[in-house]
Design a protein around this motif. Structure first.
Motif, PDB file in Angstrom:
ATOM      1  N   ALA A 193      -4.262 -10.658  -7.129  1.00 26.41           N
ATOM      2  CA  ALA A 193      -3.601  -9.547  -6.453  1.00 26.41           C
ATOM      3  C   ALA A 193      -2.618 -10.094  -5.433  1.00 26.41           C
ATOM      4  CB  ALA A 193      -4.631  -8.647  -5.761  1.00 26.41           C
ATOM      5  N   SER A 194      -1.508  -9.392  -5.245  1.00 27.79           N
ATOM      6  CA  SER A 194      -0.478  -9.783  -4.286  1.00 27.79           C
ATOM      7  C   SER A 194      -0.269  -8.647  -3.294  1.00 27.79           C
ATOM      8  CB  SER A 194       0.837 -10.109  -5.005  1.00 27.79           C
ATOM      9  OG  SER A 194       0.660 -11.160  -5.933  1.00 27.79           O
ATOM     10  N   ALA A 195      -0.089  -8.993  -2.032  1.00 31.69           N
ATOM     11  CA  ALA A 195       0.156  -7.998  -0.995  1.00 31.69           C
ATOM     12  C   ALA A 195       0.803  -8.685   0.200  1.00 31.69           C
ATOM     13  CB  ALA A 195      -1.142  -7.300  -0.577  1.00 31.69           C
ATOM     14  N   LYS A 196       1.131  -7.880   1.208  1.00 35.25           N
ATOM     15  CA  LYS A 196       1.813  -8.413   2.381  1.00 35.25           C
ATOM     16  C   LYS A 196       0.915  -9.337   3.181  1.00 35.25           C
ATOM     17  CE  LYS A 196       4.631  -6.880   6.283  1.00 35.25           C
ATOM     18  NZ  LYS A 196       5.150  -5.716   7.028  1.00 35.25           N
ATOM     19  N   THR A 197      -0.375  -9.027   3.252  1.00 36.73           N
ATOM     20  CA  THR A 197      -1.327  -9.858   3.976  1.00 36.73           C
ATOM     21  C   THR A 197      -2.482 -10.235   3.058  1.00 36.73           C
ATOM     22  OG1 THR A 197      -2.620  -7.982   4.777  1.00 36.73           O
ATOM     23  CG2 THR A 197      -0.751  -8.681   6.131  1.00 36.73           C
ATOM     24  N   LYS A 198      -3.243 -11.216   3.494  1.00 37.04           N
ATOM     25  CA  LYS A 198      -4.391 -11.666   2.710  1.00 37.04           C
ATOM     26  C   LYS A 198      -5.426 -10.563   2.590  1.00 37.04           C
ATOM     27  CE  LYS A 198      -8.187 -15.031   2.818  1.00 37.04           C
ATOM     28  NZ  LYS A 198      -8.797 -16.144   3.567  1.00 37.04           N
ATOM     29  N   GLU A 199      -5.661  -9.815   3.706  1.00 34.49           N
ATOM     30  CA  GLU A 199      -6.668  -8.755   3.681  1.00 34.49           C
ATOM     31  C   GLU A 199      -6.292  -7.651   2.694  1.00 34.49           C
ATOM     32  OE1 GLU A 199      -5.358 -10.076   6.340  1.00 34.49           O
ATOM     33  OE2 GLU A 199      -7.071 -11.174   7.154  1.00 34.49           O
ATOM     34  N   GLU A 200      -4.984  -7.296   2.662  1.00 34.89           N
ATOM     35  CA  GLU A 200      -4.557  -6.244   1.740  1.00 34.89           C
ATOM     36  C   GLU A 200      -4.677  -6.690   0.291  1.00 34.89           C
ATOM     37  OE1 GLU A 200      -0.652  -5.257   2.918  1.00 34.89           O
ATOM     38  OE2 GLU A 200      -1.246  -4.298   4.797  1.00 34.89           O
ATOM     39  N   ALA A 201      -4.340  -7.960   0.031  1.00 32.15           N
ATOM     40  CA  ALA A 201      -4.466  -8.466  -1.334  1.00 32.15           C
ATOM     41  C   ALA A 201      -5.924  -8.463  -1.785  1.00 32.15           C
ATOM     42  CB  ALA A 201      -3.893  -9.891  -1.413  1.00 32.15           C
ATOM     43  N   ILE A 202      -6.832  -8.849  -0.875  1.00 34.29           N
ATOM     44  CA  ILE A 202      -8.261  -8.822  -1.202  1.00 34.29           C
ATOM     45  C   ILE A 202      -8.716  -7.395  -1.477  1.00 34.29           C
ATOM     46  CG2 ILE A 202     -10.584  -9.246  -0.285  1.00 34.29           C
ATOM     47  CD1 ILE A 202      -9.429 -11.634   1.224  1.00 34.29           C
ATOM     48  N   GLU A 203      -8.226  -6.444  -0.671  1.00 34.06           N
ATOM     49  CA  GLU A 203      -8.609  -5.034  -0.857  1.00 34.06           C
ATOM     50  C   GLU A 203      -8.195  -4.527  -2.235  1.00 34.06           C
ATOM     51  OE1 GLU A 203      -7.405  -0.617   0.891  1.00 34.06           O
ATOM     52  OE2 GLU A 203      -6.748  -2.439   1.902  1.00 34.06           O
ATOM     53  N   LEU A 204      -6.956  -4.878  -2.644  1.00 31.92           N
ATOM     54  CA  LEU A 204      -6.478  -4.437  -3.963  1.00 31.92           C
ATOM     55  C   LEU A 204      -7.339  -5.024  -5.070  1.00 31.92           C
ATOM     56  CD1 LEU A 204      -2.603  -4.760  -3.512  1.00 31.92           C
ATOM     57  CD2 LEU A 204      -3.960  -2.683  -3.582  1.00 31.92           C
ATOM     58  N   GLY A 205      -7.700  -6.316  -4.930  1.00 26.71           N
ATOM     59  CA  GLY A 205      -8.538  -6.950  -5.946  1.00 26.71           C
ATOM     60  C   GLY A 205      -9.921  -6.344  -6.021  1.00 26.71           C
TER      61      GLY A 205
END
Length: 301
Positions: A6-18
């Motif tokens: 998953a890709s996102a602006k921050t690490k936390e957001e990318a983890i959330e999407l995954g």
């Protein structure tokens, strides 16, 4: 082994999407940062997303392994029954139709065996279905016209600051201000290209709200809460969080294990706590330090 990038602006957001894509919680996966991101101007221009890879831990696959082990056991039961039947076929070929009926009987028993453990599972979600979704009480907001707005009041200071900030961002918006009975300030922005003011998961809108709050409360004795909204994003986000809370509560009830949600700001954590306050099957509490503080849903045993 299940994986998802998953890709996102921050690490936390990318983890959330995954986590949402895999349908698991943070404690059920191993996280690997594939590509570090970079921030641009104001976190909006020239930025690169963070890419992470989530790998589901082996403990999540154990229940499937148990089911696979049961299948060969069932086949083994059928084989010894067929062997003595073949011997009887040579001696008494007239009784062949009776043997076919005997083969069908164990098949029916095999269908009933896996159904036994499933009877206990529907009882768990039934508890959650009784709970009605709860929403935070909305205060009565009194809108202030542009002519009646005092430039020295908290609402006037907030509007002037937002007007200057959005102009520097290159976004042309109309800002309406209001207050509630306690004197808290509410700002509503309307215009074109409002998506840039919301950002990923409302991150930009929260940043604007935080900066405006600092400006309004600077040098002031009593604290005044500032809330900004655009395109009715706050209400939509609240509905999303309530659905997430109910879905994760059902999972905690079904598995009997605690479920950890992604990091959230205090306002969003309060929505989760409030939504599950009347759910008799689970309890909620927050863990961790800001900005990684998150809600944990625990099954009441």
């Amino acid at each position: 082994m299940r994986q998802y990038e998953a890709s996102a602006k921050t690490k936390e957001e990318a983890i959330e999407l995954g986590l949402q894509e895999l349908g698991v919680s943070i404690g059920d996966v191993d996280v690997l940062v594939v590509e570090e991101g970079s921030k641009g101007l104001f976190g909006l221009f020239g930025s690169r997303p963070v890419k992470v890879r989530l790998t589901v831990k082996d403990s999540e696959e154990d229940p499937l392994g148990d089911l696979l082990e049961e299948k060969p056991a069932k086949k083994a039961e059928k084989k010894p029954e067929k062997k003595p039947e073949k011997k009887n076929e040579e001696k008494k070929p007239e009784k062949k139709p009776e043997k076919k009926t005997e083969d069908k009987k164990p098949e029916k028993k095999a269908e009933k065996k896996p159904a036994a453990p499933k009877t206990a599972e529907p009882e768990v979600p039934a508890e959650a279905e009784k709970q009605e979704p709860r929403t935070l009480e909305k205060p009565e907001i009194t809108m202030i016209s542009a002519e009646a707005l005092d430039a020295e009041s908290p609402a006037g200071i907030a509007k002037a600051f937002l007007s200057e900030l959005t102009k520097l961002m290159g976004v042309d918006v109309t800002i309406d201000m209001g207050t509630d009975a306690e004197g808290n300030v509410y700002g509503f922005m309307e215009g074109d290209s409002l998506g840039i003011l919301i950002g990923r998961r409302g991150e930009t809108l929260d940043a604007l709200q935080y900066l405006t709050s600092l400006k309004v409360n600077r040098g002031r004795e009593g604290y005044i809460r500032v809330t900004l909204d655009t395109e009715n994003y706050r209400a939509k986000r609240e509905d999303t969080l309530i659905r997430l809370a109910n879905r994760m509560a059902n999972r905690a009830l079904r598995t009997g294990r605690k479920v950890s949600l992604e990091p959230m700001n205090p306002y969003e954590r309060r929505i989760i706590h409030f939504a599950l306050q009347q759910n008799e099957g689970v309890t909620t509490h927050s863990e961790g330090d800001e900005p990684n503080r998150h809600v944990v849903i625990t099954h009441k045993k």
